[in-house]
Enzyme design. Structure first.
Site, PDB file in Angstrom:
ATOM      1  CG  HIS A  46       2.579  -2.516  -2.242  1.00 15.26           C
ATOM      2  ND1 HIS A  46       1.721  -1.482  -2.496  1.00 15.26           N
ATOM      3  CD2 HIS A  46       3.268  -2.164  -1.131  1.00 15.26           C
ATOM      4  CE1 HIS A  46       1.894  -0.526  -1.590  1.00 15.26           C
ATOM      5  NE2 HIS A  46       2.833  -0.911  -0.746  1.00 15.26           N
ATOM      6  CG  ASP A  70      -0.567  -3.089  -4.601  1.00 11.31           C
ATOM      7  OD1 ASP A  70      -0.958  -3.357  -3.456  1.00 11.31           O
ATOM      8  OD2 ASP A  70       0.285  -2.206  -4.857  1.00 11.31           O
ATOM      9  CD  GLU A 118       6.522   5.757   1.254  1.00  6.63           C
ATOM     10  OE1 GLU A 118       6.627   5.116   0.190  1.00  6.63           O
ATOM     11  OE2 GLU A 118       5.437   5.970   1.802  1.00  6.63           O
ATOM     12  CG  ASP A 147       4.664   7.921  -2.127  1.00 10.35           C
ATOM     13  OD1 ASP A 147       5.175   7.806  -3.262  1.00 10.35           O
ATOM     14  OD2 ASP A 147       4.380   6.940  -1.410  1.00 10.35           O
ATOM     15  CG  ASP A 192      -0.616   7.446   6.060  1.00  9.62           C
ATOM     16  OD1 ASP A 192      -0.511   8.515   5.438  1.00  9.62           O
ATOM     17  OD2 ASP A 192      -0.074   6.390   5.696  1.00  9.62           O
TER      18      ASP A 192
HETATM   19  C1  XLS Z   1       2.045   3.540   3.757  1.00  9.06           C
HETATM   20  C2  XLS Z   1       2.979   3.795   2.668  1.00  9.06           C
HETATM   21  C3  XLS Z   1       3.018   2.749   1.583  1.00  9.06           C
HETATM   22  C4  XLS Z   1       4.258   2.889   0.738  1.00  9.06           C
HETATM   23  C5  XLS Z   1       4.574   1.708  -0.093  1.00  9.06           C
HETATM   24  O1  XLS Z   1       1.797   4.375   4.609  1.00  9.06           O
HETATM   25  O2  XLS Z   1       2.696   5.073   2.160  1.00  9.06           O
HETATM   26  O3  XLS Z   1       1.864   2.768   0.812  1.00  9.06           O
HETATM   27  O4  XLS Z   1       4.198   4.015  -0.085  1.00  9.06           O
HETATM   28  O5  XLS Z   1       4.625   0.521   0.629  1.00  9.06           O
HETATM   29 CA    CA Z   2       3.588   6.126   0.478  1.00  5.74          CA
HETATM   30 CA    CA Z   3       0.650   7.225   3.553  1.00 10.88          CA
END
Ligand code: XLS
Ligand code: CA
Ligand code: CA
Length: 436
Positions: free
Chosen positions: A99, A102, A230, A294, A305
């Protein structure tokens, strides 16, 4: 050097007891005619690996991720880049995901922020040139700062929308600079807490508008890669608009974004949505939208999560089976995963990636073996084979009518019972391939 005590990680085979060796990931080994490294383009998540240090709702950091730098933001950002590239080189990883937020801690104004990003981006680019390691995908963090509390594209404030657009523009520039293959939209705050204060249609139209503007800008500056949504059903919002793959695909088609977008499927998000990881991969694949993955896992007993490193060879096998059937990914496998809070040493960072890479290598080997074995494929083909001729073929080819089918049904009497689903037999074939 930051990880001075850690050697380069090499393949030593299943019998090795060296904790700093791969047991199954053998980059050059050919699987179905292609090296493992090409089947499995692994990526490191900048945020978890170089950022997350163990803070949770109940306590502070347990790990030190200063990487030897003091509190100066640019010095720390550079130390993270140094650590990241050394880490990826030691593991033979070719990609990273990031990101904007980051890369360097946020400055008070957008102008200063962008100037800081340019400085660290030049530094990262010089490392890309030296190592050949590139971005798999980039994204904008449109969820951490308080300004995004009501969402980004979905915010009720056009000023916030404009700020989100500025961050997306900069993040696309960075992704292109880092040779990125894709650009992700994860709608962290794009959802709602209550419909009493929310105009859902208005918000979804605005999210689509932000995405369309992003595509137009990126194409104009020559970005040829894929955009990804995503999906995730909840967390941080009670209800997120990109709930799951099917919902995201419907949204992309509704707003004419389906030619530029594919999906980035996260295992942990799939299970939060009440699906299996494999289900989400399959839905994406049959719609021609399986872009990237991912690669992590949640915990069966926890409803949030947890972003754990993948460990289940069953799940990895199911994933790689779908990926092989789909003809591979245009993206790759991003370890969007973090060490558990008590695993707080540099060594643990390496163990986590060895676990993840070995788990997916096993998944690939077992999925390839299932395909080569052929029993599962043959069973499924046979299961639908009565559609190859007679009335079945007419249905498939769209050459019948409801009236003809009604007449057929009347003349045939009670249909012959359909054949057995044989789930237990098929699961025993899978176990035989995994452990035989
Ligand atoms: C959060 C997401 C995030 C995305 C990118 O739950 O997984 O990290 O992959 O913003
Ligand atoms: Ca993710
Ligand atoms: Ca996640």
């Amino acid at each position: 050097m930051i990880f001075t005590e850690i050697p380069e990680i090499r393949y030593e085979g299943a019998k090795s007891s060296n904790p700093f060796a791969f047991k199954f990931y053998d980059a050059d080994k050919s699987v179905l005619g292609k090296p493992m490294s090409e089947h499995l383009p692994f990526a490191m998540a900048w945020w978890h690996n170089l950022g997350a240090a163990g803070t949770d709702m109940f306590g502070k950091d347990t790990a030190d991720k200063s990487f030897g730098a003091g509190s100066d933001p640019l010095a720390h950002a550079k130390a993270k880049a140094d650590a990241g590239f050394e880490f990826m080189q030691k593991l033979g990883i070719k990609y990273f995901c990031f990101h904007d937020a980051d890369l360097i801690s946020e400055a008070p104004t957008l102008k200063e922020q962008n100037a800081n990003l340019d400085k660290i981006a030049d530094y990262i680019r010089s490392k890309i040139d030296k190592t050949g390691i590139k971005a798999l995908w980039g994204t904008a963090n449109l969820f951490s700062h308080p300004r995004f509390m009501n969402g980004a594209g979905s915010s009720n404030s056009p000023d916030v929308f404009a700020r989100a657009a500025a961050n997306v523009k900069k993040s696309i520039d960075l992704t292109v600079k880092f040779g990125g293959k894709g650009f992700v939209f994860w709608g962290g705050r794009e959802g709602y807490e209550t419909l009493w204060n929310t105009d859902m249609k208005f918000e979804q139209e605005n999210i689509a508008a932000l995405m369309r503007l992003a595509v137009e800008y990126a194409r104009a500056i020559g970005f040829k890669g894929d955009f990804y949504i995503e999906p995730k059903p909840k967390e941080p919002m009670k209800h997120q608009y990109d709930f799951d793959a099917a919902t995201a695909i419907g949204f992309l088609r509704q707003y004419g974004l389906d030619k530029d977008f594919k999906l980035n499927i996260e295992a942990n998000h799939a299970t939060l949505a009440g699906h299996t990881f494999r289900h989400e991969l399959k839905v994406s694949a049959i719609n021609g939208m399986l872009g990237s993955i991912d690669a992590n896992t949640g915990d069966a007993l926890l409803g949030w999560d947890t972003d754990e490193f993948p460990y289940s060879v069953y799940d990895a096998t199911e994933c790689m089976y779908e990926v092989l059937k789909a003809g591979g990914l245009t993206g790759g496998f991003n370890f969007d995963a973090k060490n558990r809070r008590p695993s707080n040493t540099y060594e643990d960072m390496f163990h986590a990636f060895i676990l993840g890479m070995d788990t997916f290598a096993l998944g690939l080997l077992k999925a390839a073996a299932l395909i080569e074995d052929g029993r599962v494929d043959a069973f499924v083909a046979e299961r639908y084979s009565s559609y190859c001729s007679g009335i079945g073929a007419k249905i498939r080819e769209g050459k019948t009518t409801l009236a003809e089918l009604a007449e057929y049904a009347e003349s045939q009497g009670e249909p012959t019972p359909p054949s057995s689903g044989k789930q237990e037999y098929l699961e025993s074939v899978v176990n035989q391939i995994l452990f035989g």
